[in-house]
Design an enzyme around this catalytic site. Structure first.
Site, PDB file in Angstrom:
ATOM      1  N   GLY A 139       0.824  -1.215   0.000  1.00  0.00           N
ATOM      2  CA  GLY A 139       0.000   0.000   0.000  1.00  0.00           C
ATOM      3  C   GLY A 139       0.846   1.249   0.000  1.00  0.00           C
ATOM      4  O   GLY A 139       2.055   1.195  -0.222  1.00  0.00           O
ATOM      5  N   ASN A 140       0.208   2.377   0.235  1.00  0.00           N
ATOM      6  CA  ASN A 140       0.950   3.636   0.340  1.00  0.00           C
ATOM      7  C   ASN A 140       0.255   4.550   1.336  1.00  0.00           C
ATOM      8  O   ASN A 140      -0.774   4.190   1.913  1.00  0.00           O
ATOM      9  CB  ASN A 140       1.096   4.294  -1.037  1.00  0.00           C
ATOM     10  N   ARG A 141       0.805   5.751   1.520  1.00  0.00           N
ATOM     11  CA  ARG A 141       0.371   6.605   2.641  1.00  0.00           C
ATOM     12  C   ARG A 141      -0.838   7.478   2.338  1.00  0.00           C
ATOM     13  O   ARG A 141      -1.250   8.276   3.187  1.00  0.00           O
ATOM     14  CB  ARG A 141       1.534   7.501   3.071  1.00  0.00           C
TER      15      ARG A 141
END
Ligand code: PMT
Length: 400
Positions: free
Chosen positions: A203-205
């Site tokens: 995932g990412n932020r």
């Protein structure tokens, strides 16, 4: 003639409220000024009385009207407070009414616009930001301050928004800008998740705040908004929310709606790669460190750029950590979009997760404008202002 109460608090920027008063009167607005005691240390009530549509008021008790706050509050089409000090924001958020301005703010059902101005340390203080969040939640409009020279020679965020911008914002609220009425806007938000196994993902932020702000502002401007999002944030009433998880799901949801869309805005952080063969069962630690082969996802924005029909507007975001303009300009060209919003995601106060952002708006027409550090809502407003101009042509595009 619309009636506006102009509240002026005690700060060095109070002198700029004189300009706001004059501009509003010039624009055909009936302006009723209220000055706090502290405001009168910086500017005289007489100045406002001379320029406004009626004499400036300074007290709950000094005029012929025994209940000036309810008269002013009930008759107002809008109240604007410029400058709004930390003290005013705190009292307003807490529901304290101990002078004519705060009493009028509580005695109105009209829309309220506050234009904060203060020193950077005060602007960034958690108490001030919490009060603003409370006011925003209650529907109060906030025109964020700009960065620039402050009193005492300091430089930073907290300078009152330019009087022309304040006037534009007031007029926009008064006319109930519906510049996207009849248009369909598809916005993406949040970070995609690419499964490694049934419990883990790449995932990412991205929190989804930027995309949700765009969707909410577009809805306020009258658009039919479809928000394709991975985030669990609230959306404005009327926004059609499509929840997705992976890049492929986001691709399918966007492409299914792209032909009908007048505007497509890719604010989501979409994974560029995904595991080629995610495990169907939870990977066991005892089996040792797993190895994954990645494969590219489909570039949704590039597909939208390629399939763009005449009259359709496609907006991309570029999340960069170095050579912001250069990399964003390359993406603008390769993905064939009309507008690229470039943000530096390595900054602490911009990009992922925070409520503020700072961006370059790069147009396919060669235009390049940098915003100050502003709220994501304010950036959404600026982006949609560009979108409206692209839809209707530069001459007719209203300022929102
Ligand atoms: O959600 P927040 O916490 O508020 O943070 C906001 C944000 C930082 C996520 C947002 O402002 C932002 O920059 N979004 C774009 C993130 C991104 O994926 O940037 P990129 O430079 O990697 O991609 C360029 C563009 O291509 C983006 O519009 C992206 O949506 C799109 N893209 C990327 C890969 C892919 N497979 N498909 C795409 O459509």
């Amino acid at each position: 003639m619309p009636r506006v109460v102009l509240g002026v608090c005690g700060g060095i920027a109070a002198y700029k409220a004189v300009e706001v008063c004059r501009r509003l009167v010039d624009a055909g607005v009936h302006v009723a000024p209220i000055l706090t005691d502290d405001a009168q240390r910086f500017v005289g009530a007489l100045t406002f009385s001379a320029l406004a549509s009626e004499p400036a008021r300074t007290s709950l008790f000094d005029g012929p009207d025994p209940i000036p706050h309810t008269t002013l509050g009930q008759n107002a089409d809008l109240i604007v407070v410029a400058p709004a000090t930390a003290k005013l924001l705190g009292k307003y958020a807490a529901g304290i009414s101990d002078d004519l301005l705060t009493a009028t703010l509580l005695a109105t059902r009209a829309p309220v616009l506050v234009c904060p101005a203060m020193h950077t340390e005060m602007w960034e203080h958690a108490a001030v930001q919490d009060n603003l969040a409370t006011l925003r939640r209650r529907g109060v409009h906030v025109l964020d301050p700009e960065e620039g020279r402050l009193a005492g020679g300091d430089v930073g965020a907290g300078r009152l928004a330019d009087p022309a911008r304040i006037t534009d914002a007031v007029l926009g609220l008064l006319t109930g800008n519906r510049s996207l009425a009849g248009r369909t806007v598809v916005v993406t938000a949040g970070g995609t998740r690419e499964a490694l196994d049934p419990v883990r993902y790449l995932g990412n932020r991205s929190s989804g705040k930027m995309g949700h702000a765009l969707a909410n502002v577009a809805a306020r401007l009258g658009a039919h908004v479809v928000l394709v999002t991975t985030a669990n944030l609230p959306a404005a009433s009327g926004v059609e929310v499509v929840r997705v998880d992976s890049a492929q799901e986001m691709h399918d949801a966007v492409m299914a709606r792209s032909a009908q869309a007048d505007v497509l805005i890719m604010a989501a952080a979409v994974a560029d790669f995904r595991p080629k063969a995610p495990s169907t069962q939870k990977i066991k630690k005892a089996d040792g460190v797993p190895e994954f082969v990645l494969e590219p996802t489909t570039d949704i924005l590039a597909a939208l750029g390629r399939a763009k029909r005449p009259g359709q507007v496609v907006v991309g975001f570029a999340a960069e950590t170095e050579r912001l303009r250069e990399h964003a300009a390359a993406k603008l060209e390769s993905k064939r979009v009309d507008l690229m919003v470039a943000n530096d995601v390595s900054a602490l106060d911009a990009g992922f997760e925070v409520d503020t952002n700072r961006a370059w708006l790069l147009g396919a027409d060669g235009s390049a404008d940098e915003t100050a550090l502003i709220s994501k809502e304010e950036l959404a407003r600026l982006v949609l202002e560009r979108v409206v101009r692209l839809l209707v042509g530069p001459a007719d595009g209203p300022s929102i």
